[in-house]
Design an enzyme around this catalytic site. Structure first.
Site, PDB file in Angstrom:
ATOM      1  N   HIS A 370      -6.585   2.624   0.272  1.00  0.00           N
ATOM      2  CA  HIS A 370      -6.936   4.006  -0.052  1.00  0.00           C
ATOM      3  C   HIS A 370      -6.939   4.766   1.267  1.00  0.00           C
ATOM      4  O   HIS A 370      -7.897   4.681   2.046  1.00  0.00           O
ATOM      5  CB  HIS A 370      -8.308   4.082  -0.721  1.00  0.00           C
ATOM      6  CG  HIS A 370      -8.404   3.278  -1.974  1.00  0.00           C
ATOM      7  ND1 HIS A 370      -9.560   2.631  -2.365  1.00  0.00           N
ATOM      8  CD2 HIS A 370      -7.480   3.002  -2.926  1.00  0.00           C
ATOM      9  CE1 HIS A 370      -9.346   2.007  -3.520  1.00  0.00           C
ATOM     10  NE2 HIS A 370      -8.085   2.223  -3.873  1.00  0.00           N
ATOM     11  N   HIS A 376     -10.841   7.794  -5.055  1.00  0.00           N
ATOM     12  CA  HIS A 376     -10.935   6.464  -5.650  1.00  0.00           C
ATOM     13  C   HIS A 376     -12.372   6.194  -6.053  1.00  0.00           C
ATOM     14  O   HIS A 376     -13.272   7.007  -5.832  1.00  0.00           O
ATOM     15  CB  HIS A 376     -10.410   5.391  -4.696  1.00  0.00           C
ATOM     16  CG  HIS A 376     -11.099   5.349  -3.372  1.00  0.00           C
ATOM     17  ND1 HIS A 376     -10.896   6.288  -2.395  1.00  0.00           N
ATOM     18  CD2 HIS A 376     -12.002   4.478  -2.862  1.00  0.00           C
ATOM     19  CE1 HIS A 376     -11.622   5.991  -1.327  1.00  0.00           C
ATOM     20  NE2 HIS A 376     -12.312   4.908  -1.584  1.00  0.00           N
TER      21      HIS A 376
END
Length: 439
Positions: A370, A376
């Site tokens: 990420h 996320h």
């Protein structure tokens, strides 16, 4: 007794020195360490005295890293190095691809070909910075099924944090031997030579190559004097040397390329040493987790084991974070990691079990990336389950995950971007999150 059985026996019999950043000393033969000076006119036992510096001579004492080695042959006694095939190893700056804002996830590496040792089994996923400027980091994975036969490796580009996931390792270094099993990490300082022997038919794991400032224990701030990783739990090797004549290949990772030279002796011939630029092994299950005992899920920075500081206080070149077994007791709290966007970039791996924010798809040996500001958090199944859970004390002890967190985006290598084991449907884990807004 075959090679793996012999290596296992050796690994089980190791003794260590304890303490992170300590001024250690060790000798494999009594009297090998000089007394009262580092470089006498004639070193004891006919050895050669040599200093290995992991920092500039003039760095502040608290940050200065150096060790004195007393060896059978001086390191300077070697033939010229020539270029070697880099295999699947890559180094910053990474220019194969452009930084990708998408959430990405990989399955474990495919099985290696027979006869693949640790170096041949290294595969670079990506990284940032510039190794020639000693900034940034790289994420590697390894998958090996063979010992390094008469081969020794070192990285002049950075220190190597090795995270076994499948099968243990016996690591023979210039300073002595380390035994690292899944659930441990091994830290090999910049420039230290070593050889890896698998303790299973196949071994697999992760490596963080830190180009920047050496890893150190994080400051504890308002936590106080105790907690997180305890210095006393880091184990340094006791001196052990190889008095081996005959051809040994020495591989040196230098400014992004592998260079090779064939020595007429083993460079793992240090009979005694003292200093603080040393390898370590650490058991992640000894990490003293600090967490909430009231409400809210704390930031993952409280799980930091080691940090490589940058020129900006609190902003790490790379942090190594572990999600170790722990109790969750927060009241009126969504207990898994919350939805967030972060200025830092996060590569996560899984050593065993399951991660409490991802119910499926994130498997041991795999990993997710990420990059900065990529949104996320928990997948749909985890969110729905945690939102409805009875908030009684809960023990998380069925998984061991970790994170390499870095100040800069992680740019992929071409081989990682095009890998067959890259999951193409990772975004789907967040699909189906229902609208619950009720004005």
């Amino acid at each position: 007794m075959n090679g793996i059985e012999q290596a296992r026996k050796t690994a089980q019999e190791l003794t260590y020195l304890t303490g992170f950043g300590n001024e250690h000393s060790s000798e494999a033969v009594p009297g090998a360490l000089p007394v009262g000076r580092n470089s006498p006119q004639r070193a004891p036992l006919g050895l050669y005295a040599e200093q290995l510096s992991g920092s500039a001579f003039t760095e502040p004492r608290a940050h200065n890293r150096r060790s004195w080695l007393y060896r059978i042959h001086p390191s300077a006694q070697h033939p010229a190095f020539t270029r070697a095939d880099n295999g699947a190893i890559r180094t910053a700056p990474f220019t194969d691809t452009v930084p990708d804002p998408n959430r990405l996830r990989w399955n474990p590496l495919p099985d290696p070909a027979p006869g693949t040792d640790f170096v041949a089994g290294l595969w670079t996923l990506g990284g940032n910075g510039d190794a020639t400027q000693r900034t940034g980091m790289a994420v590697h994975l390894y998958y090996a099924n063979s010992p390094m036969e008469r081969r020794v490796f070192s990285s002049a580009d950075g220190e190597l944090l090795i995270v076994p996931e499948q099968g243990g390792l016996l690591i023979r270094t210039e300073f002595g031997l380390l035994h690292a099993e899944p659930g441990h990490v091994a830290l090999i300082p910049r420039g230290v030579r070593f050889r890896v022997e698998p303790l299973a038919d196949a071994v697999r794991g992760y490596v963080c190559e830190n180009y920047g400032a050496p890893f150190q224990l994080p400051d504890l701030g308002p936590i106080g004097a105790n907690g997180l990783a305890n210095a006393r739990d880091f184990q340094a090797p006791t001196a052990a040397y190889e008095d081996v004549e005959g051809p040994v290949e020495v591989l040196n990772k230098y400014c992004g390329n592998l260079w090779t030279a064939t020595y007429d002796h083993s460079p793992l011939d240090v009979v005694a040493w003292h200093g603080n630029h040393v390898p370590y092994v650490y058991d992640l299950r000894r990490f003293n987790v600090i967490g909430t005992i009231s409400y809210d899920h704390p930031d993952p920075s409280i799980f930091t084991v080691l940090t490589s500081p940058s020129d900006t206080p609190g902003l790490a070149g790379v942090d190594f974070v572990v999600f170790a077994p722990r109790w969750l007791v927060g009241e009126d709290t969504f207990r898994p990691p919350y939805f967030h966007r972060n200025v830092m970039s996060e590569y996560m791996g899984l050593i065993e079990g399951a991660y409490d924010a991802k119910a499926e798809g994130f498997v041991p040996g795999g990993g997710s990336l990420h990059n900065m500001m990529s949104a996320h958090g928990p997948d749909r199944e985890t969110f729905e389950k945690a939102s409805a859970a009875e908030l009684k004390p809960q023990k998380i002890d069925d998984g061991l995950a970790f994170m390499f967190e870095t100040r800069w985006p992680v740019t992929l290598t071409g081989q990682a971007q095009d890998a067959d084991h890259l999951q193409t449907s990772y975004d789907d884990v967040w699909q189906g999150l229902e609208r619950h807004f009720r004005p």
